[in-house]
Design a protein around this motif. Structure first.
Motif, short mmCIF file in Angstrom:
data_model
loop_
_atom_site.label_atom_id
_atom_site.label_comp_id
_atom_site.label_asym_id
_atom_site.label_seq_id
_atom_site.Cartn_x
_atom_site.Cartn_y
_atom_site.Cartn_z
N GLN A 72 45.24 11.48 65.18
CA GLN A 72 44.62 12.86 64.95
C GLN A 72 44.39 12.77 63.41
O GLN A 72 43.15 13.26 63.08
N ARG A 73 45.22 12.38 62.59
CA ARG A 73 45.12 12.55 61.02
C ARG A 73 45.33 11.03 60.56
O ARG A 73 46.18 10.32 60.83
N VAL A 100 49.06 13.45 75.20
CA VAL A 100 48.99 14.89 74.64
C VAL A 100 50.56 15.28 74.52
O VAL A 100 50.98 15.16 75.73
N TYR A 103 56.33 17.99 65.01
CA TYR A 103 56.72 19.33 64.66
C TYR A 103 58.21 19.42 64.74
O TYR A 103 58.77 20.27 64.26
N LYS A 156 54.21 17.07 68.99
CA LYS A 156 53.38 16.22 68.09
C LYS A 156 52.16 16.46 68.21
O LYS A 156 51.35 16.80 69.24
N ASP A 157 51.23 15.85 67.27
CA ASP A 157 49.81 15.96 67.40
C ASP A 157 49.34 14.90 68.31
O ASP A 157 50.13 14.02 68.77
N PRO A 158 48.25 15.11 69.11
CA PRO A 158 47.68 14.07 70.09
C PRO A 158 47.13 12.91 69.47
O PRO A 158 47.07 12.88 68.25
N TYR A 201 53.57 5.77 67.57
CA TYR A 201 52.98 7.13 67.50
C TYR A 201 52.73 7.15 65.65
O TYR A 201 53.82 6.73 64.89
N GLY A 214 51.26 9.98 63.05
CA GLY A 214 50.98 11.62 63.34
C GLY A 214 52.16 12.45 62.73
O GLY A 214 52.99 12.19 62.27
N ARG A 215 51.63 13.82 62.86
CA ARG A 215 52.55 14.81 62.54
C ARG A 215 53.39 15.29 63.86
O ARG A 215 52.76 15.62 64.90
#
Length: 163
Positions: free
Chosen positions: A48-49, A139, A79, A143-145, A74, A76-77
């Motif tokens: 996503q980022r 999803v 959490y 975590k971000d998708p 993976y 990404g971000r």
């Protein structure tokens, strides 16, 4: 016969053989999807980022009628951080899941898998085409998708075939 006629006939024969091969592959791929017995091979990852990245190692998502197994990277971000640092990526095996497949126009399938026994994974959405290409979006809860593009082939007991 002239050379141009022979070349034209040869080209028509080649195109008809290719069309028959694609039809065979399409019907075989359709069967894999309907039987819930296929392996998605990820070739690119799209977090996503950030931008699209080519994958240089083999990562896959295996679907059989009774199990869904993921071994995907993976980027990404997250959490929440994993307790065990080797728990990175998207790795799970689920035997308790919902599988919903809807056939769309032009040989496209929309598949939603909701694992009930895979911690942190909300659902997996697969858009698969009869030509063997597919996209997968995962999803997760913390975590971000993330999405992947690649191809699918017959289940784990069938030989893998690149498209």
């Amino acid at each position: 016969m002239s050379r141009s006629i022979i070349l034209s006939i040869g080209a028509l024969l080649l195109m008809s053989v290719q069309a028959m091969a694609q039809t065979k592959d399409a019907s075989e791929n359709k069967r894999f999807l309907e039987e819930k017995n296929f392996v998605f091979i990820a070739q690119q990852v799209n977090p996503q980022r950030g931008g699209v990245r080519q994958l240089t190692s083999q990562y896959d998502l295996t679907i059989t009628p009774d199990t869904v197994s993921a071994f995907l990277p993976y980027f990404g971000r997250a959490y929440t951080a994993p307790i065990n640092p080797t728990d990175g990526g998207i790795k799970f095996s689920s035997t308790d899941f919902n599988y919903q497949s809807v056939a769309k126009k032009k040989g496209r399938y929309e598949i939603t898998i909701t694992p009930k026994d895979a911690a942190g994974v909300a659902n997996i959405r697969i858009t698969a085409f009869e030509n063997g290409r597919a996209t997968v979006q995962v999803v997760q809860l913390n975590k971000d998708p993330i999405s992947f593009t690649g191809y699918f082939t017959g289940g784990p007991d069938r030989p893998k075939k690149a498209f």
